[in-house]
Design a protein around this motif. Structure first.
Motif, PDB file in Angstrom:
ATOM      1  N   LEU A  85       0.732  -1.200   0.051  1.00  0.00           N
ATOM      2  CA  LEU A  85      -0.055  -0.056  -0.080  1.00  0.00           C
ATOM      3  C   LEU A  85       0.890   1.170  -0.067  1.00  0.00           C
ATOM      4  N   TRP A  86       1.906   1.378   0.945  1.00  0.00           N
ATOM      5  CA  TRP A  86       2.753   2.373   1.066  1.00  0.00           C
ATOM      6  C   TRP A  86       3.582   2.639  -0.202  1.00  0.00           C
ATOM      7  N   SER A  87       4.027   1.522  -0.941  1.00  0.00           N
ATOM      8  CA  SER A  87       4.751   1.686  -2.092  1.00  0.00           C
ATOM      9  C   SER A  87       3.906   2.281  -3.219  1.00  0.00           C
ATOM     10  N   VAL A  88       2.568   1.702  -3.495  1.00  0.00           N
ATOM     11  CA  VAL A  88       1.852   2.397  -4.442  1.00  0.00           C
ATOM     12  C   VAL A  88       1.553   3.919  -4.305  1.00  0.00           C
ATOM     13  N   ALA A  89       1.252   4.063  -2.739  1.00  0.00           N
ATOM     14  CA  ALA A  89       0.994   5.382  -2.412  1.00  0.00           C
ATOM     15  C   ALA A  89       2.104   6.490  -2.691  1.00  0.00           C
ATOM     16  N   LEU A  90       3.160   6.070  -2.471  1.00  0.00           N
ATOM     17  CA  LEU A  90       4.395   6.890  -2.962  1.00  0.00           C
ATOM     18  C   LEU A  90       4.359   7.043  -4.298  1.00  0.00           C
ATOM     19  N   VAL A  91       4.359   6.132  -5.268  1.00  0.00           N
ATOM     20  CA  VAL A  91       4.443   6.286  -6.632  1.00  0.00           C
ATOM     21  C   VAL A  91       3.055   7.071  -7.031  1.00  0.00           C
ATOM     22  N   THR A  92       2.095   6.787  -6.491  1.00  0.00           N
ATOM     23  CA  THR A  92       0.875   7.628  -6.936  1.00  0.00           C
ATOM     24  C   THR A  92       1.169   9.233  -6.552  1.00  0.00           C
ATOM     25  N   TYR A  93       1.450   9.374  -5.221  1.00  0.00           N
ATOM     26  CA  TYR A  93       1.705  10.942  -4.920  1.00  0.00           C
ATOM     27  C   TYR A  93       2.768  11.396  -5.691  1.00  0.00           C
ATOM     28  N   GLY A  94       3.836  10.817  -5.980  1.00  0.00           N
ATOM     29  CA  GLY A  94       5.050  11.336  -6.954  1.00  0.00           C
ATOM     30  C   GLY A  94       4.306  11.614  -8.247  1.00  0.00           C
ATOM     31  N   ALA A  95       3.673  10.729  -8.888  1.00  0.00           N
ATOM     32  CA  ALA A  95       2.827  11.019 -10.158  1.00  0.00           C
ATOM     33  C   ALA A  95       2.013  12.469 -10.060  1.00  0.00           C
ATOM     34  N   VAL A  96       1.352  12.484  -8.816  1.00  0.00           N
ATOM     35  CA  VAL A  96       0.358  13.479  -8.913  1.00  0.00           C
ATOM     36  C   VAL A  96       1.228  15.033  -8.917  1.00  0.00           C
ATOM     37  N   ILE A  97       2.402  15.015  -8.142  1.00  0.00           N
ATOM     38  CA  ILE A  97       3.168  16.008  -8.018  1.00  0.00           C
ATOM     39  C   ILE A  97       3.907  16.449  -9.294  1.00  0.00           C
ATOM     40  N   LEU A  98       4.337  15.154  -9.849  1.00  0.00           N
ATOM     41  CA  LEU A  98       5.212  15.737 -11.339  1.00  0.00           C
ATOM     42  C   LEU A  98       4.141  16.259 -12.149  1.00  0.00           C
ATOM     43  N   SER A  99       2.800  15.698 -12.143  1.00  0.00           N
ATOM     44  CA  SER A  99       1.878  16.324 -13.078  1.00  0.00           C
ATOM     45  C   SER A  99       1.468  17.897 -12.786  1.00  0.00           C
ATOM     46  N   PHE A 100       1.554  18.174 -11.347  1.00  0.00           N
ATOM     47  CA  PHE A 100       1.335  19.367 -10.936  1.00  0.00           C
ATOM     48  C   PHE A 100       2.607  20.493 -11.345  1.00  0.00           C
ATOM     49  N   VAL A 101       3.803  19.851 -11.057  1.00  0.00           N
ATOM     50  CA  VAL A 101       5.038  20.838 -11.665  1.00  0.00           C
ATOM     51  C   VAL A 101       4.880  20.935 -13.053  1.00  0.00           C
ATOM     52  N   GLY A 102       4.658  19.874 -13.910  1.00  0.00           N
ATOM     53  CA  GLY A 102       4.553  20.115 -15.121  1.00  0.00           C
ATOM     54  C   GLY A 102       3.380  21.298 -15.639  1.00  0.00           C
ATOM     55  N   ALA A 103       2.382  21.442 -15.019  1.00  0.00           N
ATOM     56  CA  ALA A 103       1.299  22.288 -15.163  1.00  0.00           C
ATOM     57  C   ALA A 103       1.979  23.783 -14.931  1.00  0.00           C
ATOM     58  N   LEU A 104       2.990  23.991 -14.264  1.00  0.00           N
ATOM     59  CA  LEU A 104       3.392  25.457 -13.884  1.00  0.00           C
ATOM     60  C   LEU A 104       3.922  25.628 -15.341  1.00  0.00           C
ATOM     61  N   HIS A 105       4.432  25.077 -16.196  1.00  0.00           N
ATOM     62  CA  HIS A 105       4.909  25.524 -17.481  1.00  0.00           C
ATOM     63  C   HIS A 105       3.808  25.831 -18.299  1.00  0.00           C
ATOM     64  N   TRP A 106       2.585  25.377 -18.300  1.00  0.00           N
ATOM     65  CA  TRP A 106       1.270  25.707 -18.725  1.00  0.00           C
ATOM     66  C   TRP A 106       1.027  27.101 -18.531  1.00  0.00           C
ATOM     67  N   GLY A 107       1.070  27.506 -17.167  1.00  0.00           N
ATOM     68  CA  GLY A 107       0.660  28.538 -16.596  1.00  0.00           C
ATOM     69  C   GLY A 107       1.766  29.501 -17.095  1.00  0.00           C
ATOM     70  N   PHE A 108       3.102  29.477 -17.301  1.00  0.00           N
ATOM     71  CA  PHE A 108       3.831  30.243 -17.768  1.00  0.00           C
ATOM     72  C   PHE A 108       3.711  30.647 -19.100  1.00  0.00           C
ATOM     73  N   ALA A 109       3.459  29.493 -19.844  1.00  0.00           N
ATOM     74  CA  ALA A 109       3.091  29.853 -21.444  1.00  0.00           C
ATOM     75  C   ALA A 109       1.956  30.730 -21.600  1.00  0.00           C
ATOM     76  N   MET A 110       1.065  30.473 -20.759  1.00  0.00           N
ATOM     77  CA  MET A 110      -0.309  31.297 -20.906  1.00  0.00           C
ATOM     78  C   MET A 110       0.028  32.852 -20.390  1.00  0.00           C
TER      79      MET A 110
END
Length: 154
Positions: A40-65
């Motif tokens: 459970l903890w290992s899947v939670a770690l990967v899932t949380y990491g995926a959410v945060i990586l998606s979030f920081v990617g979206a920063l560049h969308w905001g910069f582009a706009m």
């Protein structure tokens, strides 16, 4: 106080940014000591990491706009780049945890490199890159710990 010249992030930015590391740290520390819940903890770690990586990617969308001094090509490149972290993150959730952790580390490091490239083109607060480096480093170390634990205890 000029936010572009300050080397310290605003208090609320620091609390939110560094507070976002708490799940990484907690999950990475739970993995070696919680045999019963390790899957459970290992899947939670990967899932949380995926959410945060998606979030920081979206920063560049905001910069582009919003950033006015980008060329059409630079703006296009920021839009394109902004979705790549989410695709990498999604792929990481489909892999075994060991490989998912490693893919997320690559994603975070490459994203930091993209931030450095952007920093050369636009004005960002002086605190942005140092904070991003610290956040990337801690998140990546936690993911590395998760990968090592999964490799040695699976």
């Amino acid at each position: 106080m000029n936010l572009l010249s300050s080397t310290l992030p605003p208090r609320h930015v620091a609390l939110l940014g560094y507070g976002g590391l708490l799940p990484f740290i907690a999950l990475a520390l739970l993995l070696p000591f919680s045999l019963e819940y390790r899957p459970l903890w290992s899947v939670a770690l990967v899932t949380y990491g995926a959410v945060i990586l998606s979030f920081v990617g979206a920063l560049h969308w905001g910069f582009a706009m919003t950033v006015q001094d980008l060329s059409a090509e630079q703006r296009r490149d920021r839009f394109i780049w902004s979705v790549i972290p989410a695709l990498v993150a999604w792929a990481a959730t489909l892999l075994p945890v060991f490989w998912g952790c490693l893919l997320l580390i690559v994603g975070f490091v490459v994203h930091y490199w993209q931030d450095r490239q952007l920093f050369r083109v636009i004005s960002l607060p002086d605190w942005y890159l140092p904070m991003r480096l610290r956040l990337t480093s801690v998140a990546s170390l936690c993911l590395l710990l998760g990968a090592v634990v999964m490799a040695t205890h699976s």
